[in-house]
Design a protein around this motif. Sequence first.
Motif, PDB file in Angstrom:
ATOM      1  N   MET A   1       0.850  -1.174   0.000  1.00 33.34           N
ATOM      2  CA  MET A   1       0.000   0.000   0.000  1.00 33.34           C
ATOM      3  C   MET A   1       0.891   1.231   0.000  1.00 33.34           C
ATOM      4  O   MET A   1       1.887   1.287   0.708  1.00 33.34           O
ATOM      5  CB  MET A   1      -0.898  -0.023   1.226  1.00 33.34           C
ATOM      6  N   SER A   2       0.524   2.203  -0.814  1.00 36.84           N
ATOM      7  CA  SER A   2       1.307   3.440  -0.831  1.00 36.84           C
ATOM      8  C   SER A   2       0.538   4.545  -0.102  1.00 36.84           C
ATOM      9  O   SER A   2      -0.692   4.520  -0.022  1.00 36.84           O
ATOM     10  CB  SER A   2       1.605   3.848  -2.269  1.00 36.84           C
ATOM     11  N   TYR A   3       1.281   5.464   0.422  1.00 39.83           N
ATOM     12  CA  TYR A   3       0.713   6.576   1.177  1.00 39.83           C
ATOM     13  C   TYR A   3       1.267   7.868   0.612  1.00 39.83           C
ATOM     14  O   TYR A   3       2.449   7.940   0.278  1.00 39.83           O
ATOM     15  CB  TYR A   3       1.116   6.495   2.654  1.00 39.83           C
ATOM     16  N   ASP A   4       0.426   8.876   0.558  1.00 36.82           N
ATOM     17  CA  ASP A   4       0.974  10.200   0.294  1.00 36.82           C
ATOM     18  C   ASP A   4       1.310  10.824   1.648  1.00 36.82           C
ATOM     19  O   ASP A   4       0.864  10.355   2.701  1.00 36.82           O
ATOM     20  CB  ASP A   4       0.034  11.061  -0.544  1.00 36.82           C
ATOM     21  N   ARG A   5       2.122  11.853   1.604  1.00 33.28           N
ATOM     22  CA  ARG A   5       2.620  12.433   2.849  1.00 33.28           C
ATOM     23  C   ARG A   5       1.496  12.931   3.771  1.00 33.28           C
ATOM     24  O   ARG A   5       1.526  12.642   4.966  1.00 33.28           O
ATOM     25  CB  ARG A   5       3.619  13.548   2.525  1.00 33.28           C
ATOM     26  N   PRO A   6       0.497  13.661   3.262  1.00 34.89           N
ATOM     27  CA  PRO A   6      -0.573  14.111   4.174  1.00 34.89           C
ATOM     28  C   PRO A   6      -1.336  12.951   4.815  1.00 34.89           C
ATOM     29  O   PRO A   6      -1.654  13.004   6.010  1.00 34.89           O
ATOM     30  CB  PRO A   6      -1.484  14.947   3.272  1.00 34.89           C
ATOM     31  N   ALA A   7      -1.622  11.917   4.049  1.00 36.58           N
ATOM     32  CA  ALA A   7      -2.338  10.771   4.618  1.00 36.58           C
ATOM     33  C   ALA A   7      -1.486  10.070   5.668  1.00 36.58           C
ATOM     34  O   ALA A   7      -1.972   9.696   6.742  1.00 36.58           O
ATOM     35  CB  ALA A   7      -2.730   9.797   3.509  1.00 36.58           C
ATOM     36  N   LEU A   8      -0.214   9.906   5.344  1.00 35.39           N
ATOM     37  CA  LEU A   8       0.692   9.270   6.303  1.00 35.39           C
ATOM     38  C   LEU A   8       0.817  10.110   7.570  1.00 35.39           C
ATOM     39  O   LEU A   8       0.801   9.580   8.687  1.00 35.39           O
ATOM     40  CB  LEU A   8       2.066   9.067   5.663  1.00 35.39           C
ATOM     41  N   SER A   9       0.883  11.414   7.402  1.00 38.10           N
ATOM     42  CA  SER A   9       0.982  12.308   8.561  1.00 38.10           C
ATOM     43  C   SER A   9      -0.235  12.157   9.473  1.00 38.10           C
ATOM     44  O   SER A   9      -0.104  12.091  10.696  1.00 38.10           O
ATOM     45  CB  SER A   9       1.116  13.761   8.089  1.00 38.10           C
ATOM     46  N   ALA A  66      17.866   7.638  16.371  1.00 40.48           N
ATOM     47  CA  ALA A  66      18.401   8.996  16.448  1.00 40.48           C
ATOM     48  C   ALA A  66      18.026   9.835  15.225  1.00 40.48           C
ATOM     49  O   ALA A  66      18.058  11.059  15.286  1.00 40.48           O
ATOM     50  CB  ALA A  66      19.914   8.957  16.607  1.00 40.48           C
ATOM     51  N   GLN A  67      17.661   9.177  14.135  1.00 37.70           N
ATOM     52  CA  GLN A  67      17.242   9.904  12.927  1.00 37.70           C
ATOM     53  C   GLN A  67      15.824  10.440  13.048  1.00 37.70           C
ATOM     54  O   GLN A  67      15.419  11.311  12.294  1.00 37.70           O
ATOM     55  CB  GLN A  67      17.255   8.979  11.704  1.00 37.70           C
ATOM     56  N   LEU A  68      15.068   9.895  13.965  1.00 34.80           N
ATOM     57  CA  LEU A  68      13.642  10.197  14.061  1.00 34.80           C
ATOM     58  C   LEU A  68      13.405  11.255  15.130  1.00 34.80           C
ATOM     59  O   LEU A  68      12.934  10.968  16.219  1.00 34.80           O
ATOM     60  CB  LEU A  68      12.874   8.912  14.367  1.00 34.80           C
ATOM     61  N   VAL A  69      13.717  12.467  14.796  1.00 32.96           N
ATOM     62  CA  VAL A  69      13.628  13.563  15.768  1.00 32.96           C
ATOM     63  C   VAL A  69      12.346  14.367  15.569  1.00 32.96           C
ATOM     64  O   VAL A  69      11.640  14.669  16.522  1.00 32.96           O
ATOM     65  CB  VAL A  69      14.864  14.485  15.653  1.00 32.96           C
ATOM     66  N   THR A  70      12.070  14.718  14.346  1.00 37.03           N
ATOM     67  CA  THR A  70      10.898  15.550  14.051  1.00 37.03           C
ATOM     68  C   THR A  70       9.815  14.710  13.375  1.00 37.03           C
ATOM     69  O   THR A  70      10.083  13.597  12.891  1.00 37.03           O
ATOM     70  CB  THR A  70      11.286  16.705  13.107  1.00 37.03           C
ATOM     71  N   LEU A  71       8.635  15.255  13.308  1.00 37.88           N
ATOM     72  CA  LEU A  71       7.572  14.579  12.563  1.00 37.88           C
ATOM     73  C   LEU A  71       8.000  14.408  11.111  1.00 37.88           C
ATOM     74  O   LEU A  71       7.770  13.352  10.511  1.00 37.88           O
ATOM     75  CB  LEU A  71       6.269  15.384  12.638  1.00 37.88           C
ATOM     76  N   GLY A  72       8.652  15.412  10.569  1.00 41.26           N
ATOM     77  CA  GLY A  72       9.141  15.317   9.198  1.00 41.26           C
ATOM     78  C   GLY A  72      10.118  14.170   9.026  1.00 41.26           C
ATOM     79  O   GLY A  72      10.067  13.444   8.025  1.00 41.26           O
ATOM     80  N   ASN A  73      11.010  13.989   9.999  1.00 44.69           N
ATOM     81  CA  ASN A  73      11.952  12.867   9.954  1.00 44.69           C
ATOM     82  C   ASN A  73      11.206  11.532   9.953  1.00 44.69           C
ATOM     83  O   ASN A  73      11.550  10.613   9.203  1.00 44.69           O
ATOM     84  CB  ASN A  73      12.888  12.865  11.153  1.00 44.69           C
ATOM     85  N   VAL A  74      10.207  11.433  10.807  1.00 42.59           N
ATOM     86  CA  VAL A  74       9.436  10.187  10.904  1.00 42.59           C
ATOM     87  C   VAL A  74       8.737   9.903   9.578  1.00 42.59           C
ATOM     88  O   VAL A  74       8.767   8.781   9.073  1.00 42.59           O
ATOM     89  CB  VAL A  74       8.420  10.266  12.067  1.00 42.59           C
ATOM     90  N   LEU A  75       8.133  10.938   9.002  1.00 42.82           N
ATOM     91  CA  LEU A  75       7.434  10.749   7.728  1.00 42.82           C
ATOM     92  C   LEU A  75       8.412  10.359   6.623  1.00 42.82           C
ATOM     93  O   LEU A  75       8.129   9.449   5.827  1.00 42.82           O
ATOM     94  CB  LEU A  75       6.671  12.018   7.359  1.00 42.82           C
ATOM     95  N   ASP A  76       9.547  11.048   6.542  1.00 43.18           N
ATOM     96  CA  ASP A  76      10.557  10.711   5.528  1.00 43.18           C
ATOM     97  C   ASP A  76      11.014   9.261   5.678  1.00 43.18           C
ATOM     98  O   ASP A  76      11.146   8.534   4.698  1.00 43.18           O
ATOM     99  CB  ASP A  76      11.773  11.637   5.647  1.00 43.18           C
ATOM    100  N   TYR A  77      11.271   8.874   6.909  1.00 41.18           N
ATOM    101  CA  TYR A  77      11.744   7.514   7.195  1.00 41.18           C
ATOM    102  C   TYR A  77      10.710   6.479   6.733  1.00 41.18           C
ATOM    103  O   TYR A  77      11.041   5.519   6.050  1.00 41.18           O
ATOM    104  CB  TYR A  77      12.005   7.386   8.698  1.00 41.18           C
TER     105      TYR A  77
END
Length: 87
Positions: A1-9, A66-77
């Motif tokens: 399943m694929s997610y777009d960034r807003p849905a994943l957020s 340690a890479q998962l600091v911000t919400l943006g980091n979590v989403l990118d990961y």
Amino acid sequence: MSYDRPALSRIVLDILCSIAPEVVPATIEPDRPLRHQVDLDSMDWLNFLVALHERFGVTIAEADYAQLVTLGNVLDYLLARLGREGA
């Protein structure tokens, strides 16, 4: 399943709210350290990461925490791994 960034957020924030019900998703700034914004202790943070793993089937190696600091980091990961793993 694929997610777009807003849905994943939205899903990630729902998971976060399940761990810390006092969180108001609209107040989360994607580029600020997430744990400081929601005042999660280390156990809550670990529970959050485990919940992400359970929801998305993405293995989050302890070495990557340690890479998962911000919400943006979590989403990118997650986006990188969901695309790669086809989860």
